[in-house]
Design a protein around this motif. Structure first.
Motif: not given
Length: 397
Positions: A357-360, A323-326
């Motif tokens: 909460c997975g936005e971003g 799950f990549i934080n961008i």
């Protein structure tokens, strides 16, 4: 789609990023598809050969309504050998996939309007599965800075007089996180305090890289209130065979059987035979599978953390997803996924497909070989969308 012949509850478009991935993967001839958890590895030959022999021997008919007795016995043996858990035959039900298993479990326990708390980010279908069973999904946010563990105060805040169940998933899709034993014990205490059912999605059992996997139902007092979902899709790379199982109290299993008789009758007999051989041969099959996916996950995580504007928790803890934080790019999940597809011809899923909460974030499945992962991140590193100059420009807007 609005049409007089379609039930009004389906007039609103419910298409998901996961459901659309097959179409997006065909946008370009050279797309590297990191969207779905369908490994490139073919089901081990020993499973194919032995199930073929069983088909030739006549295992092509309906099985018992709860599943092939041999498979049920092997499932019980598996829990005893791996976890020292005593699972009785009447607590086992074989399903045509864990996805169907989730629907059957929800349909069995929910009354209209019951609320179900979902550990979020969550597997994309969960909310609609709850709604299909006439329940109300309630997202329980988890966060990267808390290692995606369930926060007990937030869990308590989600509970109302209508709460019937909580769905947990560890190792987790999409975050790759694993609930600690301490967190699970606290969830168990809350479940007991509020008399909740816990539906534990445990389909990535083999891929717990840092600590031995612990079934939630093995915690003291939890067997009677836990519905465990298993699948052969991931642990044995058998996605197309569509076979899984449910472990629950006998009274729940009896209701699930009655529901299932009106849906698919029984799981495919050949797939059940394959599952028998998968369990019997797991010591031969799984070590290489686990080593392969761990290597891919570690490689991909290292490459991700070299890309400007991207980062991910290292080392990977479980499953075969990252799950990549961008967020540093100032792009939304959907913007980033679209730009990566258009500019790099690499298909990822936007994090908001797995809950608000997975936005971003972006999710990738490390279901391709390392040379393919290398090509994917080589393309991304060369693209403009993740260059330092582009990130700086966005931050100054």
């Amino acid at each position: 789609m609005k049409h007089r012949f379609i039930a009004k509850r389906y007039w609103k478009d419910q298409a998901t990023a996961m459901g659309q991935s097959d179409v997006l993967a065909k946008c370009f001839d050279d797309v590297i598809n990191l969207s779905l958890g369908d490994p490139d590895i073919v089901t081990p030959q020993i499973i194919i050969d032995k199930s073929y022999e069983d088909a030739r021997s006549g295992h092509t008919k309906y099985t018992d309504f709860r599943g092939d007795p041999e498979l049920r016995k092997e499932i019980c043996n598996y829990y005893k050998e791996e976890f020292e858990m005593d699972v009785a035959d009447e607590e086992v039900f074989v399903t045509a996939s864990a996805s169907l298993g989730m629907y059957l479990a929800l349909e069995a326990v929910l009354d209209d309007g019951d609320e179900v708390i979902l550990q979020s980010p969550h597997f994309t279908p969960y909310p609609q599965q709850v709604e299909l069973a006439r329940g109300i999904p309630i997202e329980l946010d988890t966060f990267e800075n808390e290692d995606f563990q369930i926060n007990l105060a937030r869990l308590r805040a989600c509970i109302t007089e209508r709460t019937k169940a909580i769905v947990i998933n560890s190792p987790n899709n999409p975050t790759g996180s694993c609930l600690t034993r301490e967190t699970m014990a606290q969830i168990a205490a809350i479940a007991e305090e509020y008399d909740l059912v816990v539906i534990s999605d445990e389909i990535y059992t083999a891929y717990s890289y840092q600590h031995p996997f612990v079934p939630f139902a093995s915690l003291p007092g939890m067997a009677e209130r836990t519905i465990t979902l298993n699948s052969f899709s991931k642990d044995y790379v058998m996605t197309g065979w569509r076979v899984g199982n449910i472990i629950a109290a006998p009274h729940i299993i009896k209701v699930i059987q009655q529901i299932n008789e009106n849906v698919v009758f029984t799981a495919p007999s050949i797939s059940q035979r394959a599952a028998i051989h998968a369990l019997r041969c797991r010591k031969e099959i799984q070590p290489q599978l686990v080593a392969t996916f761990r290597e891919r996950m570690c490689y991909a995580a290292e490459r991700i953390n070299r890309v400007p504007g991207m980062h991910v928790i290292q080392p990977p803890k479980g499953s075969f997803y990252l799950f990549i934080n961008i967020r540093d790019t100032r792009m939304t999940s959907e913007e980033a996924a679209e730009r990566i597809l258009q500019e790099c011809h690499v298909l990822m899923l936007p994090g908001n497909a797995f809950g608000s909460c997975g936005e971003g974030y972006l999710r990738i499945a490390c279901t391709v070989e390392i040379p393919v992962l290398k090509e994917a991140f080589d393309r991304i590193e060369k693209s403009e969308c993740f260059s330092n100059s582009e990130i700086e420009r966005r931050n100054n807007e």
